[in-house]
Design an enzyme around this catalytic site. Structure first.
Site, PDB file in Angstrom:
ATOM      1  N   LYS A 184       0.797  -1.230   0.000  1.00  0.00           N
ATOM      2  CA  LYS A 184       0.000   0.000   0.000  1.00  0.00           C
ATOM      3  C   LYS A 184       0.829   1.280   0.000  1.00  0.00           C
ATOM      4  CE  LYS A 184      -4.459  -1.224   0.201  1.00  0.00           C
ATOM      5  NZ  LYS A 184      -5.506  -0.643  -0.646  1.00  0.00           N
ATOM      6  N   SER A 196       0.449  -9.838  -0.717  1.00  0.00           N
ATOM      7  CA  SER A 196       0.304  -8.387  -0.651  1.00  0.00           C
ATOM      8  C   SER A 196       0.614  -7.776   0.705  1.00  0.00           C
ATOM      9  CB  SER A 196      -1.112  -7.978  -1.076  1.00  0.00           C
ATOM     10  OG  SER A 196      -2.069  -8.586  -0.223  1.00  0.00           O
TER      11      SER A 196
END
Length: 419
Positions: free
Chosen positions: A57, A312
């Protein structure tokens, strides 16, 4: 900017890569021997769990924020996040010397809240509000409007998406072999929009496969309806990917770049978290585990091929590990919960222990549901089996011996209430 944009310009991904090269870690693309052998193919893991904030992110957050003018940044920034985007924004605030208000759900694991505090330091203030990302998002947008601050969207902005797209650039720079499939999780859709767009431009033969938790399949539902659908209810277990509504921009791009979506039960995700830790020493959060969890549902299509899974994020709270192990055991059929009504005869409990339980069956929970009537009240019983095949004999013995029962595992509402 029009939300009818169908793809991103890969030149903007290359530019984002230049902006990010001294900020983010170029995370490794590792061939995983255990997974490769299990699925009879070459499984490569893109290890964004090793990123500077333990998730991808930061790429989108920093790329967005660095694009803003000093005037736009002067009043500070606001974001809403279930945890990982918040860390990216917090890190970027400190790096750029910008103040930020971080809105997070009250259900966010403490570990993620602590990391936001660590990365942002005195530059950020954390506001815990609402039960889901969507609740926090509404509060954050309202705050932005009231105080004229810049909102850093976690997924539905072109600059965020191009930042996430740099993962695709790094993957294709790191491997010479053709990639058959690339798997990645979907929350709001920013990751798959960015990486998927890059792949479709540079490696169009690669199948782009999105993975969603079965209890929060907002992109799947939207693609089925050919419009953005807002879900009334979601399972919040996969906190990094559980959103009620994907972005409008990410939806439009996803329609063009996604080849398939796999829906994975939360129990399967839990099993994969446990396996990645015990077999590979990888600490992955539920959202980061989604692509690996999907491989079981794709094993015939990937056999003998080169495939990539984007891990992720690795911001998993150790306090959740007991819950994760429990979900895994239930999903795999090793743990079962019952409400048992014991026959009103002397020695019924001893009979249950000696003649109903198998030699290797363990009672993990035994709780009277009526504290003031232990002689006649039903009992909550948790049983862990050594082998899944022991389940049918256990049920048969309860029936033969006349023990009436309710299987809580098969009643989700009752399970959530009692377990």
């Amino acid at each position: 900017m029009s939300t009818k944009l169908k793809s991103i310009d890969i030149k903007d991904v290359i530019i984002a890569h230049q902006h990010l090269k001294d900020i983010v870690v170029k995370t490794p693309l590792q061939r995983d021997a255990i997974l490769s052998e299990r699925f009879d193919c070459n499984v490569y893991l893109k290890r964004e769990d090793l990123q500077v904030v333990r998730s991808f992110k930061i790429r989108g957050a920093y790329n967005f924020m660095q694009s803003l003018t000093k005037e736009e940044l002067s009043n500070g920034v606001v974001c809403a996040s279930a945890g990982n985007h918040a860390q990216g924004v917090a890190y970027s605030c400190k790096a750029l010397g910008v103040t930020g208000k971080i809105f997070m759900p009250t259900t966010t694991p403490r570990q993620k809240v602590s990391r936001v505090e660590f990365f942002g330091g005195p530059f950020v203030e954390i506001i815990l509000t609402g039960d889901t990302f969507d609740d926090s998002y509404q509060e954050a947008v309202a705050y932005c409007d009231e105080y004229n601050m810049q909102f850093i969207h976690p997924f539905d902005d072109y600059r965020t998406i191009t930042g996430q797209g740099t993962i695709g650039l790094e993957i294709l720079e790191s491997i010479d072999e053709p990639i058959s499939h690339v798997f990645m999780g979907i929350g709001g859709g920013g990751l798959i929009s960015g990486v998927g767009s890059y792949f479709k431009n540079i490696s169009p033969h690669t199948k782009v496969v999105g993975v969603e938790p079965a209890g929060a399949a907002s992109m799947h539902q939207s693609l089925q309806a050919d419009k953005v659908v807002r879900l009334d209810k979601i399972d919040k277990f996969v906190d990094g990917a559980s959103v009620k509504q994907v972005g409008q921009l990410t939806f439009e791009i996803a329609k063009e770049v996604i080849d398939d979506i796999v829906l994975v039960p939360e129990g399967k995700i839990s099993t994969t978290i446990v396996d990645l830790y015990s077999e590979n020493a990888i600490v992955a959060e539920p959202a980061g585990t989604l692509p690996v969890a999907a491989l079981d549902f794709y094993k015939d299509q990937i056999k003998g091929k080169n495939i990539v899974c984007v891990v992720s994020g690795g911001n998993n709270d150790l306090d959740r590990m007991q819950e994760i192990k429990e979900r895994s055991l239930i999903y795999e059929g090793y743990k079962h919960y019952f409400i048992v009504n014991f026959p009103q005869r002397a020695g019924a409990l001893r009979e249950f222990m000696d003649e109903v339980l198998g030699d290797t069956d363990d009672i993990t929970r035994f709780e009277y549901t009526k504290k003031n009537n232990r002689d006649k009240g039903p009992v909550l019983v948790g049983i862990e089996l050594k082998h899944r095949s022991d389940y049918e004999p256990l049920i048969n013995r309860m029936d033969i011996k006349g023990f009436s029962y309710i299987e809580i595992n098969k009643d989700q509402d009752l399970f959530n209430l009692l377990i």
